[in-house]
Write a protein that holds these residues in place. Structure first.
Motif, PDB file in Angstrom:
ATOM      1  N   PRO A 131       0.800  -1.239   0.000  1.00 41.13           N
ATOM      2  CA  PRO A 131       0.000   0.000   0.000  1.00 41.13           C
ATOM      3  C   PRO A 131       0.830   1.286   0.000  1.00 41.13           C
ATOM      4  CG  PRO A 131      -0.029  -1.015   2.170  1.00 41.13           C
ATOM      5  CD  PRO A 131       0.650  -1.986   1.267  1.00 41.13           C
ATOM      6  N   LEU A 132       2.142   1.185   0.184  1.00 40.32           N
ATOM      7  CA  LEU A 132       2.978   2.387   0.241  1.00 40.32           C
ATOM      8  C   LEU A 132       3.486   2.819  -1.128  1.00 40.32           C
ATOM      9  CD1 LEU A 132       5.243   1.597   3.341  1.00 40.32           C
ATOM     10  CD2 LEU A 132       2.927   2.546   3.271  1.00 40.32           C
ATOM     11  N   ILE A 133       3.281   1.979  -2.141  1.00 42.33           N
ATOM     12  CA  ILE A 133       3.894   2.204  -3.452  1.00 42.33           C
ATOM     13  C   ILE A 133       2.833   2.600  -4.467  1.00 42.33           C
ATOM     14  CG2 ILE A 133       5.227   1.114  -5.302  1.00 42.33           C
ATOM     15  CD1 ILE A 133       6.432  -0.726  -3.146  1.00 42.33           C
ATOM     16  N   ARG A 134       3.134   3.579  -5.284  1.00 42.37           N
ATOM     17  CA  ARG A 134       2.171   4.087  -6.269  1.00 42.37           C
ATOM     18  C   ARG A 134       1.893   3.048  -7.354  1.00 42.37           C
ATOM     19  NH1 ARG A 134       4.998   4.449 -10.854  1.00 42.37           N
ATOM     20  NH2 ARG A 134       7.013   5.535 -10.960  1.00 42.37           N
ATOM     21  N   PRO A 135       0.735   3.177  -8.030  1.00 47.48           N
ATOM     22  CA  PRO A 135       0.482   2.309  -9.186  1.00 47.48           C
ATOM     23  C   PRO A 135       1.585   2.444 -10.232  1.00 47.48           C
ATOM     24  CG  PRO A 135      -1.522   3.443  -8.524  1.00 47.48           C
ATOM     25  CD  PRO A 135      -0.401   4.057  -7.725  1.00 47.48           C
ATOM     26  N   GLY A 136       2.022   1.326 -10.760  1.00 45.07           N
ATOM     27  CA  GLY A 136       3.101   1.328 -11.738  1.00 45.07           C
ATOM     28  C   GLY A 136       4.484   1.272 -11.123  1.00 45.07           C
ATOM     29  N   GLY A 137       4.561   1.534  -9.810  1.00 42.67           N
ATOM     30  CA  GLY A 137       5.821   1.386  -9.095  1.00 42.67           C
ATOM     31  C   GLY A 137       5.968  -0.045  -8.611  1.00 42.67           C
ATOM     32  N   GLY A 138       6.946  -0.285  -7.749  1.00 44.43           N
ATOM     33  CA  GLY A 138       7.087  -1.649  -7.291  1.00 44.43           C
ATOM     34  C   GLY A 138       8.277  -1.895  -6.396  1.00 44.43           C
ATOM     35  N   VAL A 139       8.595  -3.166  -6.273  1.00 44.18           N
ATOM     36  CA  VAL A 139       9.692  -3.647  -5.433  1.00 44.18           C
ATOM     37  C   VAL A 139      10.746  -4.291  -6.321  1.00 44.18           C
ATOM     38  CG1 VAL A 139      10.351  -5.360  -3.690  1.00 44.18           C
ATOM     39  CG2 VAL A 139       8.269  -4.013  -3.381  1.00 44.18           C
ATOM     40  N   ALA A 140      12.010  -4.017  -6.020  1.00 45.05           N
ATOM     41  CA  ALA A 140      13.126  -4.656  -6.720  1.00 45.05           C
ATOM     42  C   ALA A 140      14.038  -5.301  -5.683  1.00 45.05           C
ATOM     43  CB  ALA A 140      13.906  -3.650  -7.549  1.00 45.05           C
ATOM     44  N   VAL A 141      14.240  -6.605  -5.824  1.00 47.32           N
ATOM     45  CA  VAL A 141      15.142  -7.364  -4.940  1.00 47.32           C
ATOM     46  C   VAL A 141      16.407  -7.653  -5.730  1.00 47.32           C
ATOM     47  CG1 VAL A 141      15.448  -9.443  -3.572  1.00 47.32           C
ATOM     48  CG2 VAL A 141      13.173  -8.393  -3.756  1.00 47.32           C
ATOM     49  N   LEU A 142      17.544  -7.164  -5.239  1.00 45.36           N
ATOM     50  CA  LEU A 142      18.793  -7.295  -5.970  1.00 45.36           C
ATOM     51  C   LEU A 142      19.787  -8.152  -5.202  1.00 45.36           C
ATOM     52  CD1 LEU A 142      17.662  -4.142  -6.427  1.00 45.36           C
ATOM     53  CD2 LEU A 142      19.623  -4.092  -7.933  1.00 45.36           C
ATOM     54  N   ALA A 143      20.540  -8.945  -5.943  1.00 39.67           N
ATOM     55  CA  ALA A 143      21.656  -9.710  -5.377  1.00 39.67           C
ATOM     56  C   ALA A 143      22.886  -9.406  -6.214  1.00 39.67           C
ATOM     57  CB  ALA A 143      21.358 -11.201  -5.386  1.00 39.67           C
TER      58      ALA A 143
END
Length: 272
Positions: A131-143
């Protein structure tokens, strides 16, 4: 949770942990349609390997980490680079709901988590971030590549044996970089309501000096297991004796990027 990455470990982390290549930031910008007017969160930011470059691309970054010494080193890095648009926050993944209260009606464009998700309760975290992220935004998990002691090369195998003997344990932990980790995280993103969950990778080769290799090892050793300052020359010599005699070592680095989006078009940008 006490992770043991304070003190000298944080200093080694700031000096010797590799950064991320420009292609990674360009890919993130395309994935989430980032604009210079937006705010992003770097959760588990460490000493700022993602935070500082991101700050040059957006309006503001929140760098959040549970280790005060990591944040202290991150501030130094930002100050040296002339970066002033980062808010450094002492906190862990379990503090993300409280961060939502501070944001109010404003939304994040993106949350990045680099080489830290294996320390977190990722199912709860993804649900809290959604719920904290705008539509079209998201999460990126990097290694940021396989640890030096787990790579498929003669020098890496020699390093693995040396460290295993020194610490009295078999070194198998991938630090969240393995394929099996991505296979756990992807369904968790989808379960939290993220869509278009995808994996991509940026690969490159680099030469690592003996000093950089040993400094990188120190950056990954929990503080309570780090050799005392007086013992570090002997520890370094022990490693160098175990390795092939070379001035540098070739690392094949694959930066893996797992992304998930909030459904919908891009929302209006946050304004200064």
């Amino acid at each position: 949770m006490e992770l043991g990455f304070g003190g000298d470990v944080a200093r080694y982390y700031a000096e010797f942990r590799r950064g991320y290549p420009p292609q990674v930031f360009e890919a993130l910008g395309r994935s989430f349609a980032l604009s210079p007017e937006e705010t992003v969160l770097d959760l588990g930011c460490g000493t700022g390997q993602l935070t500082v470059p991101l700050a040059r691309r957006v309006r503001a970054v929140i760098g959040m980490d549970p280790e005060p010494d990591m944040l202290r080193e991150a501030r130094k890095t930002a100050r040296t680079g002339g970066v002033t648009n980062v808010t450094w926050v002492l906190g862990a993944d379990t503090d993300v709901p409280a961060l939502g209260e501070l944001l109010g009606e404003r939304h994040l464009a993106m949350t990045v988590i680099g080489q830290a998700l294996h320390w977190m309760r990722y199912d709860d975290l993804f649900a809290a971030l959604r719920p904290l992220i705008r539509p079209g935004g998201g999460v990126a998990v990097l290694a940021n590549g396989t640890p030096a002691w787990l790579q498929d090369s003669d020098w890496s195998r020699a390093l693995r044996g040396c460290l295993g003997e020194y610490f009295g344990t078999e070194l198998k932990d991938s630090c969240g970089t393995a394929r099996k980790d991505r296979e756990r995280y992807a369904p968790a993103l989808e379960a939290a309501g993220f869509t278009e969950v995808r994996h991509s990778a940026v690969s490159y080769t680099e030469e690592v000096t003996c000093e950089e290799l040993i400094g990188g090892i120190y950056s990954a050793v929990p503080e309570q297991q780090l050799p005392a300052p007086a013992d570090r020359p002997a520890f370094a010599e022990r490693i160098l004796r175990a390795l092939p005699r070379r001035d540098s070592f070739t690392e094949h680095v694959e930066v893996s990027v797992l992304t998930g989006k909030v459904p919908g078009g891009t929302a209006p940008r946050d304004r200064p």
